[in-house]
Scaffold this motif. Structure first.
Motif, mmCIF file in Angstrom:
data_model
loop_
_atom_site.group_PDB
_atom_site.id
_atom_site.type_symbol
_atom_site.label_atom_id
_atom_site.label_comp_id
_atom_site.label_asym_id
_atom_site.label_seq_id
_atom_site.Cartn_x
_atom_site.Cartn_y
_atom_site.Cartn_z
ATOM 1 N N UNK A 65 -12.936 -11.968 10.029
ATOM 2 C CA UNK A 65 -13.351 -12.338 8.437
ATOM 3 C C UNK A 65 -11.349 -12.228 8.258
ATOM 4 N N UNK A 66 -10.866 -13.675 8.126
ATOM 5 C CA UNK A 66 -9.243 -13.318 8.443
ATOM 6 C C UNK A 66 -9.092 -13.075 6.210
ATOM 7 N N UNK A 67 -10.254 -12.790 6.061
ATOM 8 C CA UNK A 67 -9.495 -12.261 4.404
ATOM 9 C C UNK A 67 -9.521 -10.956 4.340
ATOM 10 N N UNK A 68 -10.364 -10.224 5.097
ATOM 11 C CA UNK A 68 -9.737 -8.929 5.412
ATOM 12 C C UNK A 68 -8.778 -8.057 5.180
ATOM 13 N N UNK A 69 -8.304 -6.788 4.219
ATOM 14 C CA UNK A 69 -7.589 -6.326 3.646
ATOM 15 C C UNK A 69 -6.299 -6.358 4.750
ATOM 16 N N UNK A 70 -6.665 -5.914 6.169
ATOM 17 C CA UNK A 70 -6.157 -5.526 7.048
ATOM 18 C C UNK A 70 -5.018 -6.952 7.355
ATOM 19 N N UNK A 71 -5.441 -7.840 7.036
ATOM 20 C CA UNK A 71 -4.494 -8.802 7.122
ATOM 21 C C UNK A 71 -3.364 -8.820 5.989
ATOM 22 N N UNK A 72 -3.751 -9.147 5.476
ATOM 23 C CA UNK A 72 -2.645 -8.872 4.222
ATOM 24 C C UNK A 72 -1.612 -8.165 3.691
ATOM 25 N N UNK A 73 -1.972 -6.496 3.984
ATOM 26 C CA UNK A 73 -0.781 -5.806 3.683
ATOM 27 C C UNK A 73 -0.236 -5.747 4.328
ATOM 28 N N UNK A 74 1.151 -5.111 3.166
ATOM 29 C CA UNK A 74 2.834 -5.686 3.421
ATOM 30 C C UNK A 74 3.159 -4.868 4.219
ATOM 31 N N UNK A 75 2.470 -3.712 4.144
ATOM 32 C CA UNK A 75 3.375 -2.413 4.992
ATOM 33 C C UNK A 75 2.598 -1.151 5.707
ATOM 34 N N UNK A 76 2.794 -0.682 6.508
ATOM 35 C CA UNK A 76 1.975 0.821 6.508
ATOM 36 C C UNK A 76 0.746 0.423 6.578
ATOM 37 N N UNK A 77 -0.898 2.052 5.893
ATOM 38 C CA UNK A 77 -1.518 1.643 6.294
ATOM 39 C C UNK A 77 -2.123 1.067 4.917
ATOM 40 N N UNK A 78 -3.554 0.245 5.268
ATOM 41 C CA UNK A 78 -3.814 0.133 4.295
ATOM 42 C C UNK A 78 -5.119 0.984 3.163
ATOM 43 N N UNK A 79 -4.748 0.581 1.828
ATOM 44 C CA UNK A 79 -5.554 1.929 0.469
ATOM 45 C C UNK A 79 -6.368 2.072 0.069
#
Length: 79
Positions: A65-79
């Motif tokens: 799903x392209x809406x997952x947060x992983x695909x929208x993070x700006x840097x590093x790990x996803x919080x």
């Protein structure tokens, strides 16, 4: 036999993951948001984004799903 090697570019898209012991061959492409599973061989240019590719040779297994947060993070790990 002729002591020649051939090379070509490879393309690894944005937000991609390439797992352990994978092989990426010349001229291949892993599209944006995709994952190449462990022990897989990427052997050609794929176009389907947000997809899990797996196997020898790799084939499309599952869509993400392209809406997952992983695909929208700006840097590093996803919080």
């Amino acid at each position: 036999k002729t002591s020649k090697q051939e090379s070509d570019k490879i393309i690894i898209g944005d937000y991609c993951r390439v797992a352990t012991y994978s092989v990426v061959l010349k001229g291949s492409k892993l599209p944006d948001g995709s994952t190449l599973a462990a022990n897989s061989t990427l052997h050609k240019a794929f176009e389907e984004t947000h997809t899990l590719y797996s196997g020898v040779p790799a084939t499309a297994i599952k869509k993400f799903d392209p809406s997952w947060a992983f695909f929208h993070r700006k840097k590093g790990f996803v919080d």
